[in-house]
Every structure is written in C-alpha cells, then in structure tokens.
Design a protein around this motif. Sequence first.
Motif, PDB file in Angstrom:
ATOM      1  N   LEU A  90      99.243  59.327  50.547  1.00 16.56           N
ATOM      2  CA  LEU A  90      98.804  60.188  50.548  1.00 16.56           C
ATOM      3  C   LEU A  90      98.312  60.539  52.275  1.00 16.56           C
ATOM      4  O   LEU A  90      98.871  59.643  52.961  1.00 16.56           O
ATOM      5  N   VAL A  91      98.616  62.037  52.055  1.00 15.29           N
ATOM      6  CA  VAL A  91      98.508  62.864  53.405  1.00 15.29           C
ATOM      7  C   VAL A  91      97.036  63.662  53.394  1.00 15.29           C
ATOM      8  O   VAL A  91      96.882  64.079  52.292  1.00 15.29           O
ATOM      9  N   SER A  92      96.298  62.503  54.525  1.00  9.79           N
ATOM     10  CA  SER A  92      94.948  63.498  54.545  1.00  9.79           C
ATOM     11  C   SER A  92      94.749  64.560  55.523  1.00  9.79           C
ATOM     12  O   SER A  92      95.287  63.177  57.215  1.00  9.79           O
ATOM     13  N   VAL A  93      94.629  65.148  55.767  1.00  2.00           N
ATOM     14  CA  VAL A  93      94.382  65.778  56.652  1.00  2.00           C
ATOM     15  C   VAL A  93      93.017  66.202  56.997  1.00  2.00           C
ATOM     16  O   VAL A  93      92.640  66.467  56.002  1.00  2.00           O
ATOM     17  N   VAL A  94      92.446  66.072  58.089  1.00  2.00           N
ATOM     18  CA  VAL A  94      90.740  66.128  58.402  1.00  2.00           C
ATOM     19  C   VAL A  94      90.746  66.785  59.849  1.00  2.00           C
ATOM     20  O   VAL A  94      91.608  67.274  60.703  1.00  2.00           O
ATOM     21  N   SER A  95      89.380  67.936  59.138  1.00  2.00           N
ATOM     22  CA  SER A  95      88.958  68.660  60.401  1.00  2.00           C
ATOM     23  C   SER A  95      87.837  68.625  60.899  1.00  2.00           C
ATOM     24  O   SER A  95      86.666  67.798  60.092  1.00  2.00           O
ATOM     25  N   VAL A  96      87.333  68.826  62.346  1.00  2.00           N
ATOM     26  CA  VAL A  96      85.638  68.529  62.773  1.00  2.00           C
ATOM     27  C   VAL A  96      85.896  70.146  63.140  1.00  2.00           C
ATOM     28  O   VAL A  96      86.344  70.494  63.974  1.00  2.00           O
ATOM     29  N   ALA A  97      84.252  70.469  62.253  1.00  2.00           N
ATOM     30  CA  ALA A  97      83.801  71.677  63.107  1.00  2.00           C
ATOM     31  C   ALA A  97      84.976  72.800  62.581  1.00  2.00           C
ATOM     32  O   ALA A  97      84.909  73.953  63.374  1.00  2.00           O
ATOM     33  N   GLY A  98      85.840  73.045  61.927  1.00  2.00           N
ATOM     34  CA  GLY A  98      86.980  73.952  61.820  1.00  2.00           C
ATOM     35  C   GLY A  98      88.464  73.756  61.942  1.00  2.00           C
ATOM     36  O   GLY A  98      88.859  74.360  62.388  1.00  2.00           O
ATOM     37  N   GLY A  99      88.737  72.785  63.257  1.00  2.00           N
ATOM     38  CA  GLY A  99      89.857  72.935  64.264  1.00  2.00           C
ATOM     39  C   GLY A  99      90.003  71.490  63.311  1.00  2.00           C
ATOM     40  O   GLY A  99      89.290  70.356  63.081  1.00  2.00           O
ATOM     41  N   VAL A 100      91.406  71.273  62.771  1.00  2.00           N
ATOM     42  CA  VAL A 100      91.922  70.197  62.347  1.00  2.00           C
ATOM     43  C   VAL A 100      92.648  69.551  63.237  1.00  2.00           C
ATOM     44  O   VAL A 100      92.957  70.161  64.782  1.00  2.00           O
ATOM     45  N   LYS A 101      92.241  67.977  62.521  1.00  2.00           N
ATOM     46  CA  LYS A 101      92.410  66.998  64.278  1.00  2.00           C
ATOM     47  C   LYS A 101      93.762  66.681  63.913  1.00  2.00           C
ATOM     48  O   LYS A 101      94.429  65.710  65.281  1.00  2.00           O
ATOM     49  N   GLU A 102      93.817  65.499  62.711  1.00  2.00           N
ATOM     50  CA  GLU A 102      94.879  65.503  62.625  1.00  2.00           C
ATOM     51  C   GLU A 102      95.840  65.232  61.163  1.00  2.00           C
ATOM     52  O   GLU A 102      94.904  65.816  60.412  1.00  2.00           O
ATOM     53  N   ALA A 103      96.686  64.491  60.940  1.00  2.00           N
ATOM     54  CA  ALA A 103      96.849  64.505  59.608  1.00  2.00           C
ATOM     55  C   ALA A 103      97.304  62.742  59.517  1.00  2.00           C
ATOM     56  O   ALA A 103      98.145  62.308  60.557  1.00  2.00           O
ATOM     57  N   CYS A 104      96.569  61.703  58.309  1.00  2.00           N
ATOM     58  CA  CYS A 104      97.551  60.695  58.207  1.00  2.00           C
ATOM     59  C   CYS A 104      97.821  60.267  57.513  1.00  2.00           C
ATOM     60  O   CYS A 104      97.752  60.534  56.054  1.00  2.00           O
TER      61      CYS A 104
END
Length: 378
Positions: free
Chosen positions: A207-221
């Motif tokens: 799985l590639v999980s892409v995470v954003s917070v408040a509209g800003g992409v922070k990382e892919a895990c």
Amino acid sequence: MSLSPAEVRFLAEHTDEIAEVNLPLTPATLVADTAALRARFGEFGRAVAELVQARRSAASKLPQHWLMCRDSAQQATPLQVAQVRAQRLRRMLGQARIADVTCSIGTEGHAILGAGMSYFGADIDASRLLMARHNVPAPYVLADALAPALTAIDAIVADPARRSGGRRIVSPEQLIPPLPKLLAAWPHSNVAVKCAPGLDFSEWQGLVSVVSVAGGVKEACLYSAALGEGRRREAVVVHSQTTDVIDDTFDSDVGAAEPGEYIIDPDGAIVRAGLVRHFAKREGLWMLDERIAYLTGNRIPHGYSGFRILEEVSLKRLKQRLRAWDCGSLEILVRGVDIDPDRLRRECKLSGSRPLAVVCTRIGSRRCAFVCEPRLLG
C-alpha cells in the motif's frame, strides 16, 4: 545545526530556565541574543539558542517541551501524521511490538505508545537518542537501520532521509538509507516506510498511503502488503476536526462533461495517490478533462474547497475580463497549460476592488480560463 550529547544533557537538566527565554532570535538580533544566552548559560548558550529556534519552527507539529534541534524539527513527522500510521498499525496488528529503526527525537514513539502498542526506538545518532529518551520514555538502542538490533517485533517503522546537500532525493535508491537496502535488512518484517510523496512507487507491491494535513501533503508511507487491507493506493486527508480516507477500492467510473456550477481542485493527497476519479465518483462530481485533475459539479464536498464559476474565457481575453469583473486580487490555479501564476498576476495589473480566482487549464485541445468567485468551503 545538530546538538552534541553534552549539550542535550545540559538542555534536559535546565528545562525550566530555558522555558523563560524570551529573546527574538531573528537574523537581525541573533548575534546579540546569542551573546546574551552565553552570558547566562555559558558554553551552552548556542545550544539554548538552537533549541528555542527549533521549538518555534515546529510549534504547529511537535510538543513545545520536547528537546530538538532545527534539523530534527524540520525532518520530524507531524504528530497528526504519525497518529494516522499508529492507528493503522494498531488496527492491523493489535497490541503489537513496533520498532522505529530511525527514531530521531521520538515522534513515532509518541503516537505508537498513545495507540496502546509497545515501542522500541533505534537510531545511529547518539544525540537524537538522548533527545528521544527525554521526549518519549521508552527502550532505545544505538544502532544502524541496516544492521537489525531488535528482534521479536511485529513491524518496523522507518523514515529514510529525503534530502542530501539541501536537495530533495527523487530516487528510492538514493534515500538514506537506500530503500532497497532497508527492505533487504528486514526481509521477514511488516514495514511502514515514510517517503517523499514525489517518489516513483510504481514497483511497490504493498500500500502507498499519501497523507495531507490542512491541505499540505506531508508524506507517502509504504506499507507491506499484509498491512494494506487489500489496497494499493490510499489518500488520507486530515482536516481540523475530521479525517477522510479515499482508496482504490472505491468506484472510479467517472468521465468528463460540461462544467457544473463549481470547480474543485482535489486535495494534494488525492492527486498524488492517483485517486481523483475515485473521489469524484464518491462525491457525485465529474472531470473537466479526462487527463487533468480538476473536477466539477453542482456542490462542493463537505470539508473541501472549490470555486463558483462566473464565466469561461479564452486565455487571450482573460486580462480584459478580469478588468470587467473589477478584479483587485486574484488566486490563480494552473494545471495543463504553461502559465506562470506570478507573471500572470503582474501582467494583469489588477486595480479593481473585488477578490476573485481564476483556474487556467485545458479541455481537450482548448486552452481556457474560468473566472470564479473566491475559494469557498464545502
């Protein structure tokens, strides 16, 4: 600038005094402020300045009582993102034993322990380990991520360095440590490896999980297949009060059609994860163009933002129409056409009173712009 083990120990022993420091520590005052700190803290004045600046730079993502240097603060995962990962590990593995093999100052440990799992940290940097022990009391060991020193664990978490010499790393083989070597060092473990969202993940089988917070992409895990719940791609969109998850098990049967009432620019995590159509289908939206990640529809999805369309114009007539709409300030979005937003804003010479937005794009072979009302929240 990093801290030495002696400096970390001093900072840990003088937390109350350091909390009273209220100097600007700006570029204009740094020399004078550092001299004042040396007068008060002696040879450790520089370390105090480093800590205060690091805490200020990380005010939105880390607890302010933690020990950190500016490099570790910049590299640290926001606690909200670490909590997303910890929740997945807990959901899939239960009360598991998790080894963080690049633990740095302990962000992952804080989230993992908070989710009710056992945590073990390791790092090759002795100063970072001392900071982690202060921030998140837990078992730690000085070890290289490529030389496993922890056994009887259920999963590892790793965060290879994504910059070298001030530049972003764009290849998994160039991460520090390199992703292939890291995976080879832990062949029988479940893994969750944090990476920059711009890397090529096409060969990853989990799985590639892409995470954003408040509209800003922070990382892919990158999660190993056993942790992926049958998914290959996932976008986790963290809002102020809620978290939304879109994944590739959703229906994606969406095409392009004439513009609706609104244009929606999908969250960056959705775009990076390749889930624009999945999101559109769920929300009753459709594409402006099959190949471009703008959506349209007659409502803005709850928790997201969009723009009410005033008119569609050709790019050649855009400046004229902005003047006709009495535009005085402008948010510019560009996708699918070669336009520099800053240059466009200068060339428009806006002098009106009305705030507007413009979406510059391509529909088929047609280059066009949509003049819109300011950004709205759904």
